[in-house]
Enzyme design. Structure first.
Site, PDB file in Angstrom:
ATOM      1  N   ASN A  51       0.865  -1.039  -0.012  1.00  0.00           N
ATOM      2  CA  ASN A  51       0.002  -0.166   0.126  1.00  0.00           C
ATOM      3  C   ASN A  51       0.664   1.226  -0.107  1.00  0.00           C
ATOM      4  O   ASN A  51       0.225   2.217  -0.253  1.00  0.00           O
ATOM      5  CB  ASN A  51      -1.033   0.011   1.308  1.00  0.00           C
ATOM      6  CG  ASN A  51      -2.083  -1.027   1.178  1.00  0.00           C
ATOM      7  OD1 ASN A  51      -2.534  -1.113   0.007  1.00  0.00           O
ATOM      8  ND2 ASN A  51      -2.097  -1.678   2.221  1.00  0.00           N
ATOM      9  N   ARG A 100      -6.491   0.643  13.594  1.00  0.00           N
ATOM     10  CA  ARG A 100      -7.491  -0.617  13.656  1.00  0.00           C
ATOM     11  C   ARG A 100      -7.082  -1.634  14.722  1.00  0.00           C
ATOM     12  O   ARG A 100      -5.834  -1.592  14.913  1.00  0.00           O
ATOM     13  CB  ARG A 100      -7.532  -1.064  12.217  1.00  0.00           C
ATOM     14  CG  ARG A 100      -6.220  -1.979  11.745  1.00  0.00           C
ATOM     15  CD  ARG A 100      -6.522  -2.997  10.600  1.00  0.00           C
ATOM     16  NE  ARG A 100      -7.005  -2.177   9.265  1.00  0.00           N
ATOM     17  CZ  ARG A 100      -7.309  -2.883   8.279  1.00  0.00           C
ATOM     18  NH1 ARG A 100      -7.187  -4.019   8.286  1.00  0.00           N
ATOM     19  NH2 ARG A 100      -7.731  -2.117   7.137  1.00  0.00           N
ATOM     20  N   SER A 109      -9.729 -11.584   8.543  1.00  0.00           N
ATOM     21  CA  SER A 109     -10.514 -10.524   8.708  1.00  0.00           C
ATOM     22  C   SER A 109     -10.957  -9.830   7.369  1.00  0.00           C
ATOM     23  O   SER A 109     -10.390  -9.797   6.476  1.00  0.00           O
ATOM     24  CB  SER A 109      -9.848  -9.376   9.529  1.00  0.00           C
ATOM     25  OG  SER A 109      -9.393  -9.736  10.739  1.00  0.00           O
ATOM     26  N   SER A 111     -12.846  -7.049   4.936  1.00  0.00           N
ATOM     27  CA  SER A 111     -13.285  -5.509   4.874  1.00  0.00           C
ATOM     28  C   SER A 111     -14.241  -5.102   5.634  1.00  0.00           C
ATOM     29  O   SER A 111     -14.470  -3.885   6.318  1.00  0.00           O
ATOM     30  CB  SER A 111     -13.287  -5.084   3.356  1.00  0.00           C
ATOM     31  OG  SER A 111     -11.911  -5.509   2.583  1.00  0.00           O
ATOM     32  N   ARG A 189     -22.035 -16.514 -31.976  1.00  0.00           N
ATOM     33  CA  ARG A 189     -21.081 -15.575 -31.019  1.00  0.00           C
ATOM     34  C   ARG A 189     -21.222 -14.092 -31.555  1.00  0.00           C
ATOM     35  O   ARG A 189     -21.245 -13.659 -32.800  1.00  0.00           O
ATOM     36  CB  ARG A 189     -19.748 -15.990 -31.206  1.00  0.00           C
ATOM     37  CG  ARG A 189     -19.552 -17.320 -30.674  1.00  0.00           C
ATOM     38  CD  ARG A 189     -18.032 -17.771 -31.204  1.00  0.00           C
ATOM     39  NE  ARG A 189     -17.051 -16.800 -30.367  1.00  0.00           N
ATOM     40  CZ  ARG A 189     -16.518 -16.960 -29.227  1.00  0.00           C
ATOM     41  NH1 ARG A 189     -16.686 -18.055 -28.697  1.00  0.00           N
ATOM     42  NH2 ARG A 189     -15.603 -16.130 -28.780  1.00  0.00           N
TER      43      ARG A 189
END
Length: 433
Positions: A51, A100, A109, A111, A189
């Site tokens: 991140n 958190r 865990s 989101s 298709r």
């Protein structure tokens, strides 16, 4: 009142959401507190601290924080994290930090668990927009349009989607089984232009009211999707090839409110940016510096692109060396013995009647911090001290004296080209309609 209620009350008094300044917010009739929440756990299994890994010179999470803050539609912008390094980066880019708990920081865990914890500990927040940290091509306009679905149209949840033209087939669990088409007729298709495709979640953002979140839902009630273009639906969780993702971001990412086509001046620290910071002394006592020819080429590129380049050095330099540098720099101004860089830069700007948004700055240490913060575009070499890294808008992949100047020059010119292209497109649209 039970212990859980007491805990919520203490937390809300100590860490209640702080509204963004009016200068950064767009006025709206809706009085509810709308918060942006970016989840950024430190324990990424694929890429360590993904991140905050640099993507096109910006920490990955910095791209979405900038989009959220500049959208002006949020009363507060938060990053939920369990890692101190992510906390520092988030605060540097203008977000508040929700620390958190260990209970929602596990690999197992979800989101939703983390969002519910945030909602519980911040009772003043009425609507939460969960923005995915790994969506660096998110733009403020996406968020502006999506939030109006909540505030003006009365929707309870809004989420982003992208249109895909993928033919899907049923997965086969056993070798003896035959697969089946799920969304097409193989005998007929459709051509791409004859098929609208399907809407798929791209994960960029999810708006939901507090009431839905308390029920364990992000999509419920009166729902609406917000369609984003494929070029803006970059997901680093999927696009594992980081260099490819960087090229997408450089082309389609959001680079801030200031238009880079107006940059007219680059101020560059001589020692620690153009050079590697070392001074060599010959047997005769002569001072020598090492300069990379790629950096010299970068300076020439800027000058040809209409950007003036000035070198600044805080220490005195031998006259003979200054003369040789000036000759190599091809009439590039060199200011030495500059003790107060901010004051010097302001003087140079005033002389040229420039504003900060028209200035790019390449620095490398504590004396450069103020200029790095104020300049429309700012950068540091990859090996700069942390105090400078934390205040730059762009962090070079190259080290000082080893191509950092050339890299930043290319970055400036790329942004100018991109901005001019956008201006031309806007002009065509105005003339067409």
């Amino acid at each position: 009142m039970d212990k859980a209620s007491n805990k919520v009350k203490r937390k809300s008094n100590h860490d209640s959401p702080k509204r963004l300044s009016n200068a950064k917010r767009i006025r709206r009739n809706d009085s509810r507190h709308i918060a942006a929440l970016i989840l950024a756990r430190g324990g990424s299994k694929g890429i360590p601290l993904k991140n905050i890994k640099m993507l096109a010179g910006v920490p990955l999470i910095g791209w979405v924080i900038r989009a959220a803050v500049d959208s002006g539609v949020f009363d507060s912008v938060w990053v939920s994290t369990d890692h101190d390094k992510i906390k520092k980066v988030a605060e540097t880019w203008g977000a508040e930090v929700h620390k958190r708990s260990p209970e929602v920081s596990k690999d197992s865990s979800s989101s939703l668990d983390t969002i519910q914890e945030f909602s519980r500990l911040h009772p003043d927040v009425d609507v939460i927009c969960n923005i995915q940290a790994t969506s660096p091509c998110l733009h403020p306009q996406h968020l502006k349009e999506a939030v109006e679905c909540i505030t003006k149209e009365g929707y309870d949840s809004v989420f982003s989607v992208v249109r895909r033209h993928h033919f899907r087939w049923q997965e086969v669990k056993k070798d003896c089984q035959c697969t089946k088409p799920l969304n097409l007729n193989p005998a007929c298709r459709p051509r791409r232009q004859d098929w609208d495709g399907e809407l798929c979640e791209n994960g960029s953002f999810y708006f939901a009211t507090k009431e839905l979140i308390e029920k364990g839902l992000l999509q419920a009630g009166k729902m609406k999707y917000f369609e984003m273009k494929p070029e803006h639906s970059v997901d680093i969780d999927v696009d594992i090839d980081w260099p490819v993702a960087e090229q997408r971001v450089l082309r389609f990412g959001y680079f801030g409110k200031d238009k880079p086509e107006v940059v007219k001046l680059l101020l560059c620290s001589l020692s620690g940016c153009l050079t590697d910071g070392q001074i060599y002394i010959s047997a005769k006592g002569e001072e020598m510096l090492s300069i990379n020819t790629r950096d010299l080429a970068g300076i020439d590129m800027l000058k040809k692109g209409g950007v003036e380049v000035i070198l600044i050095e805080k220490d005195p330099i031998a006259k003979a060396l200054v003369k040789k540098l000036s000759k190599r720099m091809n009439i590039c101004e060199i200011h030495q013995n500059v003790r107060d860089k901010l004051k010097k830069v302001q003087m140079l700007m005033k002389k040229r009647r420039l504003e900060w948004k028209e200035v790019a700055y390449l620095g490398n240490d504590e004396p450069d911090v103020k200029c790095l913060e104020l300049a429309g575009l700012s950068a540091v070499p990859m090996d700069a001290p942390t105090v400078a890294l934390n205040h730059a808008k762009y962090i070079c992949h190259k080290a000082a004296g080893h191509g950092a100047v050339r890299e930043f020059a290319e970055h400036i010119l790329l942004l100018k080209k991109k901005a001019k292209s956008q201006m031309e497109q806007d002009r065509i649209c105005r003339n067409t309609f």
